[in-house]
Design an enzyme around this catalytic site. Structure first.
Site, short mmCIF file in Angstrom:
data_model
loop_
_atom_site.label_atom_id
_atom_site.label_comp_id
_atom_site.label_asym_id
_atom_site.label_seq_id
_atom_site.Cartn_x
_atom_site.Cartn_y
_atom_site.Cartn_z
N SER A 138 40.43 44.97 30.42
CA SER A 138 39.87 43.50 29.27
C SER A 138 39.78 44.53 28.02
O SER A 138 40.66 44.67 27.83
CB SER A 138 38.17 43.59 29.83
OG SER A 138 38.71 42.51 29.19
N ASP A 149 42.92 35.50 35.01
CA ASP A 149 41.96 35.90 34.57
C ASP A 149 41.20 35.27 33.27
O ASP A 149 39.67 35.61 33.25
CB ASP A 149 42.46 37.37 33.43
CG ASP A 149 42.81 38.30 33.70
OD1 ASP A 149 41.88 39.13 33.81
OD2 ASP A 149 43.94 39.34 33.57
N HIS A 179 39.70 37.91 36.70
CA HIS A 179 38.87 38.38 35.86
C HIS A 179 37.99 40.10 36.17
O HIS A 179 36.89 39.33 37.24
CB HIS A 179 38.32 37.84 34.18
CG HIS A 179 38.30 39.33 33.49
ND1 HIS A 179 39.82 39.49 32.86
CD2 HIS A 179 37.59 39.27 32.46
CE1 HIS A 179 39.76 40.69 31.16
NE2 HIS A 179 38.01 40.64 31.84
#
Length: 541
Positions: free
Chosen positions: A213, A339, A447
């Site tokens: 991320s 995600d 995610h």
């Protein structure tokens, strides 16, 4: 002092060897001697662990960190240090400390002390707002515990801390507060590893960055800055690259002024404003602009305001123009297939209503009527005449995944490949279904779902996982650590279920990672129609 420490080191090594397990004992670094702990791995192996080694002096607010002055006695590095100052989850208070620039090291040992091992340096994610080098924890079980990667992949694992939120990224867009302090922290830690890791048994000429991320975007930016030339050999970006729409803040002064107004500092002059902010309660600065979660006027990602800036220095240009700096760095980048799922719940409150990706959808409405209509047509062309709610929901998740993660990652891979001078490029998508019991059956990898597998949680806490989850961990650790050894995820100390073909503009190969990796998992043209739509049709609009 040095003779006594040396004697301790020799005795510790001999004792460990007598038991079938070697240990480093006390290690000499540029700041002084450090002593960690040891955890056994079976009868004949162990891992030396150093928690909380300072890689910089306690930082001055809104300034680049400086080298640590060092210490005299042996520093006991047996506990994780505070995370950098940040808001709590409810954003009503803060946690952590401004004195937070520390790193942690895991070194696998056998019957003799390890030498010349590849080094993997982890950069945590958290929207540049939150996170810690050790990650979240339940009691003593920390998410970013490097034990499983180190012992299963026979590599050294380093996790580092860096400043986040306004204390890490507030910028006036000029010399009064250039910003990017968190990126400079990461760079300082990487430099410390380069200079000191040989004393821990690592190879300073074989350093791999990896992160997820905002950490993946940080990894990407660390490969693109000219300041890291010669420091990094390889890099892995998981669900985040420098080209993601949330990775760069392009209006930093606006948010610096808003913080100043919230805490009572003047905004008529940048120098005066920053002088005031440097003496203001850091808690007030950190809490000044909370991240909204309800009644959003824009997508949640647009509120991730404390991001890196193009400062003309660490990031000298738009990231898409900096890929020549990564020409010699082997690179893996990929995404989780859903995600965007976690963001949809915040962004689309009409999730159970039809036509929710029409003109009112927040990512589309700014494109104008033509752009909205084209986007709607692109994402609904495979719908039946009367789509059910699951079909609609999956479509919205795909749209958000594409915009926030997949499309910029594909562009990053392409730019890396085109600028590479001997470096290798690899693409992947992670598709192992989410384990969250509250999610519907169609949910894929959300995610951050990959983190538990990369860090070996199915082995660290086996009762919480199925055997197939341990297979996923096996694949991740094997490919990731092989890559750290050789620059080729298929070749190294660990056996893999199928060779991973390199990415190229012509072949666009990518590996589909889940619990059933086999020869058929090597695929091509990842969401090619949608990649073309966003990189061609959208750009033309």
């Amino acid at each position: 002092m040095s003779c006594r420490v040396f004697l301790c080191l020799v005795l510790a090594s001999h004792l460990g060897a007598a038991l079938g397990r070697a240990t480093l004992g006390v290690v000499h670094t540029e700041g002084g001697f450090v002593e960690g702990t040891r955890e056994n791995d079976g009868l004949f192996r162990s891992v030396d662990i150093f928690r909380g080694i300072p890689f910089a002096a306690p930082p001055k607010r809104f300034e680049k960190a400086e080298p640590h002055p060092g210490w005299n006695d042996v520093l006991k590095t047996k506990k994780f240090k505070d995370r950098c100052l940040q808001t709590t989850l409810r954003q009503t208070d803060v946690r952590g400390s401004e004195d937070c620039l520390y790193l942690n090291i895991w070194i696998p040992q056998g019957s003799s002390v390890s030498t010349n091992l590849p080094v993997m340096v982890w950069i945590f994610g958290g929207g540049f707002l939150a996170g810690a080098s050790q990650g979240a924890n339940f009691l003593s079980n920390y998410l970013y515990d490097g034990f499983e990667i180190a012992t299963r992949g026979q590599v050294i694992v380093v996790t580092l801390s860096y400043r986040v939120g306004p204390l890490g990224f507030l910028s006036t867009g000029d010399s009064n507060s250039p910003g990017n302090y968190g990126l400079w922290d990461q760079h300082m830690a990487i430099g410390w590893v380069k200079r000191n890791i040989a004393a821990f048994g690592g190879d300073p000429e074989n350093i791999t960055l990896f992160g997820e991320s905002a950490g993946g975007a940080s990894v990407s930016l660390q490969t693109l800055t000219p300041y890291n030339k010669g420091l990094i050999n390889r890099a892995i970006s998981q669900s985040g690259v420098a080209l993601c729409p949330w990775s760069i803040q392009r209006s930093p002064l606006q948010w610096a002024e808003e913080v100043a107004l919230k805490v009572g500092c003047p905004v008529d002059n940048n120098a005066t404003m920053m002088a005031c902010l440097r003496t203001t309660d850091p808690k007030a600065i950190t809490l000044a602009i909370p991240l909204p979660f309800i009644n959003l006027e824009q997508p949640l990602a647009y509120y991730l305001i404390w991001s890196p800036v193009i400062d003309g220095d660490f990031i000298p240009d738009d990231p898409k123009n900096l890929y020549h700096n990564a020409a010699t760095i082997d690179y893996i980048a990929g995404v989780n297939d859903m995600d965007g799922h976690i963001f949809v719940g915040f962004d689309v409150h009409t999730i159970n209503q039809p036509n929710l990706i029409g003109k009112t959808y927040p990512y589309v409405k700014d494109l104008g009527e033509q752009g909205a209509n084209l986007t709607y047509a692109q994402y609904t062309k495979s719908w039946p005449s009367n789509p059910n709610q699951d079909t609609i929901k999956q479509t919205v998740v795909n749209l958000e995944t594409d915009i926030l993660f997949l499309i910029p990652t594909q562009l990053a891979l392409e730019l890396h490949y085109k600028h590479a001078q001997g470096a290798r490029t690899y693409s992947y998508v992670f598709t192992h279904p989410s384990r969250a019991p509250i999610f519907p059956s169609w949910t894929g990898a959300d995610h951050a779902d990959d983190l538990q597998y990369v860090f070996g949680k199915p082995y660290a806490t086996p009762l919480a996982y199925w055997p197939r989850d341990r297979d996923v961990t096996d694949y991740f650790i094997a490919y990731w650590t092989n890559f750290a050894y050789t620059g080729d995820p298929s070749n190294g100390n660990s056996k893999v279920p199928t060779p991973w073909t390199r990415y190229s503009s012509m072949s666009t190969h990518y590996l589909d990672i889940n619990s059933k990796v086999n020869l058929d998992s090597m695929k091509q043209m990842l969401r090619a129609d949608f990649v073309h739509f966003w990189n061609q049709t959208y750009v033309e609009l």
